[in-house]
Structure formats: structure tokens, C-alpha cells
Enzyme design. Sequence first.
Site, PDB file in Angstrom:
ATOM      1  N   LYS A  19       0.838  -1.208   0.000  1.00 36.04           N
ATOM      2  CA  LYS A  19       0.000   0.000   0.000  1.00 36.04           C
ATOM      3  C   LYS A  19       0.869   1.253   0.000  1.00 36.04           C
ATOM      4  CE  LYS A  19      -2.943   0.681   3.607  1.00 36.04           C
ATOM      5  NZ  LYS A  19      -2.878   2.026   4.192  1.00 36.04           N
ATOM      6  N   SER A  20       1.884   1.301   0.854  1.00 33.01           N
ATOM      7  CA  SER A  20       2.718   2.505   0.945  1.00 33.01           C
ATOM      8  C   SER A  20       3.417   2.777  -0.391  1.00 33.01           C
ATOM      9  CB  SER A  20       3.795   2.319   2.021  1.00 33.01           C
ATOM     10  OG  SER A  20       3.192   2.226   3.283  1.00 33.01           O
ATOM     11  N   GLY A  92      -5.267   7.798   5.364  1.00 32.00           N
ATOM     12  CA  GLY A  92      -4.388   8.751   6.037  1.00 32.00           C
ATOM     13  C   GLY A  92      -3.144   9.047   5.213  1.00 32.00           C
ATOM     14  N   SER A 165       6.749   8.903  12.462  1.00 31.40           N
ATOM     15  CA  SER A 165       5.679   8.788  11.469  1.00 31.40           C
ATOM     16  C   SER A 165       6.244   8.985  10.077  1.00 31.40           C
ATOM     17  CB  SER A 165       4.595   9.843  11.732  1.00 31.40           C
ATOM     18  OG  SER A 165       3.772   9.956  10.586  1.00 31.40           O
ATOM     19  N   GLN A 167       4.467   9.078   7.502  1.00 33.76           N
ATOM     20  CA  GLN A 167       3.564   9.965   6.752  1.00 33.76           C
ATOM     21  C   GLN A 167       3.987  11.419   6.953  1.00 33.76           C
ATOM     22  OE1 GLN A 167      -0.427   8.932   7.973  1.00 33.76           O
ATOM     23  NE2 GLN A 167      -0.389   7.020   6.822  1.00 33.76           N
ATOM     24  N   ASP A 313       1.952  -1.252  11.734  1.00 38.33           N
ATOM     25  CA  ASP A 313       0.631  -1.665  11.237  1.00 38.33           C
ATOM     26  C   ASP A 313       0.293  -3.105  11.599  1.00 38.33           C
ATOM     27  OD1 ASP A 313       0.128   0.803  10.177  1.00 38.33           O
ATOM     28  OD2 ASP A 313       0.807   0.289   8.155  1.00 38.33           O
ATOM     29  N   LYS A 340      -4.593   5.478  14.760  1.00 41.45           N
ATOM     30  CA  LYS A 340      -4.674   4.855  13.428  1.00 41.45           C
ATOM     31  C   LYS A 340      -6.127   4.899  12.952  1.00 41.45           C
ATOM     32  CE  LYS A 340      -0.354   3.943  13.076  1.00 41.45           C
ATOM     33  NZ  LYS A 340       0.441   4.646  12.069  1.00 41.45           N
ATOM     34  N   ARG A 344      -6.388   1.500  17.975  1.00 43.62           N
ATOM     35  CA  ARG A 344      -6.142   0.059  17.838  1.00 43.62           C
ATOM     36  C   ARG A 344      -5.830  -0.629  19.157  1.00 43.62           C
ATOM     37  NH1 ARG A 344      -3.186   0.033  11.863  1.00 43.62           N
ATOM     38  NH2 ARG A 344      -5.171   0.094  10.726  1.00 43.62           N
ATOM     39  N   ARG A 385      -7.614  -3.443   9.520  1.00 44.44           N
ATOM     40  CA  ARG A 385      -6.647  -4.363  10.137  1.00 44.44           C
ATOM     41  C   ARG A 385      -7.216  -5.015  11.406  1.00 44.44           C
ATOM     42  NH1 ARG A 385      -2.510  -3.580   6.681  1.00 44.44           N
ATOM     43  NH2 ARG A 385      -1.980  -1.439   6.156  1.00 44.44           N
TER      44      ARG A 385
HETATM   45  C1  S3P Z   1       2.386   4.786   6.243  1.00 48.08           C
HETATM   46  C2  S3P Z   1       2.911   5.137   7.474  1.00 48.08           C
HETATM   47  C3  S3P Z   1       2.363   4.676   8.750  1.00 48.08           C
HETATM   48  C4  S3P Z   1       1.428   3.491   8.558  1.00 48.08           C
HETATM   49  C5  S3P Z   1       0.479   3.681   7.415  1.00 48.08           C
HETATM   50  C6  S3P Z   1       1.247   3.880   6.128  1.00 48.08           C
HETATM   51  C7  S3P Z   1       3.015   5.322   5.025  1.00 48.08           C
HETATM   52  O1  S3P Z   1       1.615   5.717   9.351  1.00 48.08           O
HETATM   53  O2  S3P Z   1       0.705   3.250   9.753  1.00 48.08           O
HETATM   54  O3  S3P Z   1      -0.372   2.548   7.267  1.00 48.08           O
HETATM   55  O4  S3P Z   1       2.719   4.795   3.919  1.00 48.08           O
HETATM   56  O5  S3P Z   1       3.819   6.251   5.132  1.00 48.08           O
HETATM   57  P1  S3P Z   1       2.275   6.798  10.339  1.00 48.08           P
HETATM   58  O6  S3P Z   1       3.156   7.650   9.551  1.00 48.08           O
HETATM   59  O7  S3P Z   1       1.101   7.558  10.904  1.00 48.08           O
HETATM   60  O8  S3P Z   1       2.978   5.986  11.390  1.00 48.08           O
END
Ligand code: S3P
Length: 430
Positions: A19-20, A92, A165, A167, A313, A340, A344, A385
Amino acid sequence: MISSPSAGLKGTFRVPGDKSISHRSIMLGSLANGITEVSGFLEADDALATLSAFEQMGVKIERIETGKLRIHGVGLHGLKAPQNTLDVGNSGTSMRLLSGILAGQQFDSVLTGDRSLTKRPMRRVLDPLSLMGANVESTALGTSPLKIKGKTELTGIHYEMPMGSAQVKSCLMLAGLYAAGTTTIEEPAVTRDHTERMLRGFGYPVSTNKNVVSLEGGGALTATSIDVPGDISSAAFFMVAALITPNSEITLEHIGINPTRTGIIDILLKMGADIYLDNERLVGGEKVADIHVKSSQLIGIQVPEDLVALAIDEFPVIFIAAAYAKGTTVVTGAEELRVKESDRIQAMVDGLQSLGVNIEGTSDGAVIKGGLVQPGSIESFDDHRIAMAFAVAGLNAEGTVTVNNCENVSTSFPGFVELATDCGFKLKAQ
Ligand code: S3P
């Protein structure tokens, strides 16, 4: 989903794409000069929300066949103003990474999401973006919708992130592409580094030194091809499933094993899991392997805090592994789990307690005493999840586990029920 005890899991399987990496392939492919071909793309709601956002900003993305895309990049300055609010659903990653890109555009935009995403904290990206000079407004609670003003001059900053994080880090790196000077981000703990790797794959220099990343604004991305490996976060459900179900032996092929994502393997190995990797290779800058898993008697452990960000995750299914383990498992340093797609920690405490498991939540984790898992009915809190973790919990329970509100499984794992059934789960979707 209704999950009943299984006689054993067998076979060789592939799980959907990471996914990322899928999100980032659309973002960087769109911002590159030239045509980027993507294979193994995750055709699930979250990554498709990113795809749709870039289509709405004028990027042509051809869907060649399932998982195969051809992105006609428009260059860093070629996006067009979207006609409408960009609604990224449950995702997110879409919202936080896009906010960094949108802060650097010449047009205004608005980002929103579903009832889970509009409750999640966005100040973590808005605060550092404002320090860079961006003009982004949230609700009074620091949540979306986010109103992002264009035509602002961004300047690179040196930012010490208060939380681990990927993200937030990625949002700032993407804003940094549009900023004058250097953007440097210091993380409290190393998090997934797909943005760094993929930027380099697109010919954009990024320097990293342990937990510090920096890049210069004003460069350009050159189109490339991307082969997205299987998502280790999706594979994790099958890994724990095979471990806790007697008479199981499975192979998960072509799984991404980027070292910033393999915390799940290290944690399960510490718990006594029979797991080994082979056929390790490098695919487009990301390490990939086949993962072999056999039923094992797991033991409870204190999960090392330095593995938390590398398995963030996977905690819902790690809690299930702990429920089946002999002894006590203690998780600490995982307060990020509370923000999340659902809280969770609370979702797992509620669900496992209703299955008769001795679990106590703490502010930053939980204490789980392994033992028998009773039949019961649990709430997924619309979190993909949590839903899949409890589908795994039913495999060796004393009866049937019913998981309510599972629609969001499609945000990350289309075809989960079918693949799980092929593998030997006794799983029905209603
Ligand atoms: C992700 C970072 C993680 C993860 C999310 C995907 C990403 O989140 O939990 O499912 O693709 O950069 P956080 O940055 O909030 O930890």
C-alpha cells in the site's frame, strides 16, 4: 466475517501489492517528467483514492490491466487545480502526503475523508508545513477538511519530529521538493523509507544518515518503472494465521522485506515462530523475498521498543499471536496505535476481552496473557486491520468468531476472504 476453526493452512500464495509503495508510485509518477509504468499496484480503495486525486488534478493514468498502470507524468509544476474537494476516503497516507504536495502548488485545494479519517490528527503535518511557510487550515480540532492555499513560497526547515511517522516525514519531503533550500527531518526512530528510496529511483538526490533525511528543493523527477512487491502488512495476517493453526505450512511469495518494515518477522521470531526467508532479491530498489511459515507454539515476550515503528501496522495481528502464545506479552512505546484508522489498542482490548482473553490496555500498549480463545462476536470499528486480525483469531478458537463491519477490508486487501479461504481459513463473508 465469520471465522471458524481450521484444520490447517497449506499452499503458496501472493498477497496484493504494498500500500505505501502504491501510493508513492502514483504521487511520484505524476510529478515526474515522462511516462512511469507501474506493475503490482494495489487496486484497493486507499491507493485508488490517491490515483483519483491525481486524475482530478489533470494527470492521465492508464489502467492497462489489473495492477498495471501507465502514468503520464506532468512534472513538478504541471498539476492543475481540481474542480472539487479531494475526498481520499479512509486513507491517512493520501491525506498527509498530498497535503505536502498541495502546499507547493499554484492553486488552492481542499482535502477531506470519511468519518474515521476526519477524526485523525492532522496538526502533525500542518504545524511543520506552516513553519515552511505553507498556508493550511484545519478544523478547530486540528482535523480535516484541510484548506490549502496555493501560491505560497515554501522554505526548507530543519524539523525534529515529535513522533515516529513516515507519513509526516514523507509529507515534509514532498513539500521540500517545492521549497527553497534544504529540508531536513529528524525522526525519533527510523520509520519506513519508501519515499526516500523511490525519490532516488526517480533520480532525485536524498541524503540519509540513520534517522536524519534531507533534500534540496527545486530539482526534477525523471520517470521510471516500478514493480510493487507484495505488502508485508497484508502477509502478516497469513504469517500469524499459519503459526497459530496446527498442521499449517505456507509460503508467501514476492513479499517486500524493506528493513524498515520487517519488525513483524523479528517479533514473531522472538516469539518462537518457525519462519524463514529465501529467494531474497532486489526489485527496483526494494528487497523482496519468499516467506515460509509453519505452525509453532509461540511464547510471550516483551516486544522491544526499537521494533515498534518497524511493525506499526502489524500490532492488531501481533496481539492475536500473543493471545495464542504461552505466557505474557508486553507491548510498550506504541501510543501511535491510538491514532490509526481506529484506536487500535482499545479495539484489540475490547475484542480480545470479549473472546475471553486476559488483556489489559495501557496508555502506550498492552499486557496480554496467552490462553484459550473463546467464541464471540467483536466490533472492527470500521478498521480493516482490526477486522482481518480477528478473522485470524477464529482459526484456532474454541468456536466461531464473528467480526462485524468489515467493509473497510477493501481499503488495503481486496480479495482477502477468497485468498484466506484458498489458504484453508474457514471464513465466510456475510
Ligand atoms: C504509512 C505510514 C504509517 C502506517 C500507514 C502507512 C506510510 O503511518 O501506519 O499505514 O505509507 O507512510 P504513520 O506515519 O502515521 O505511522
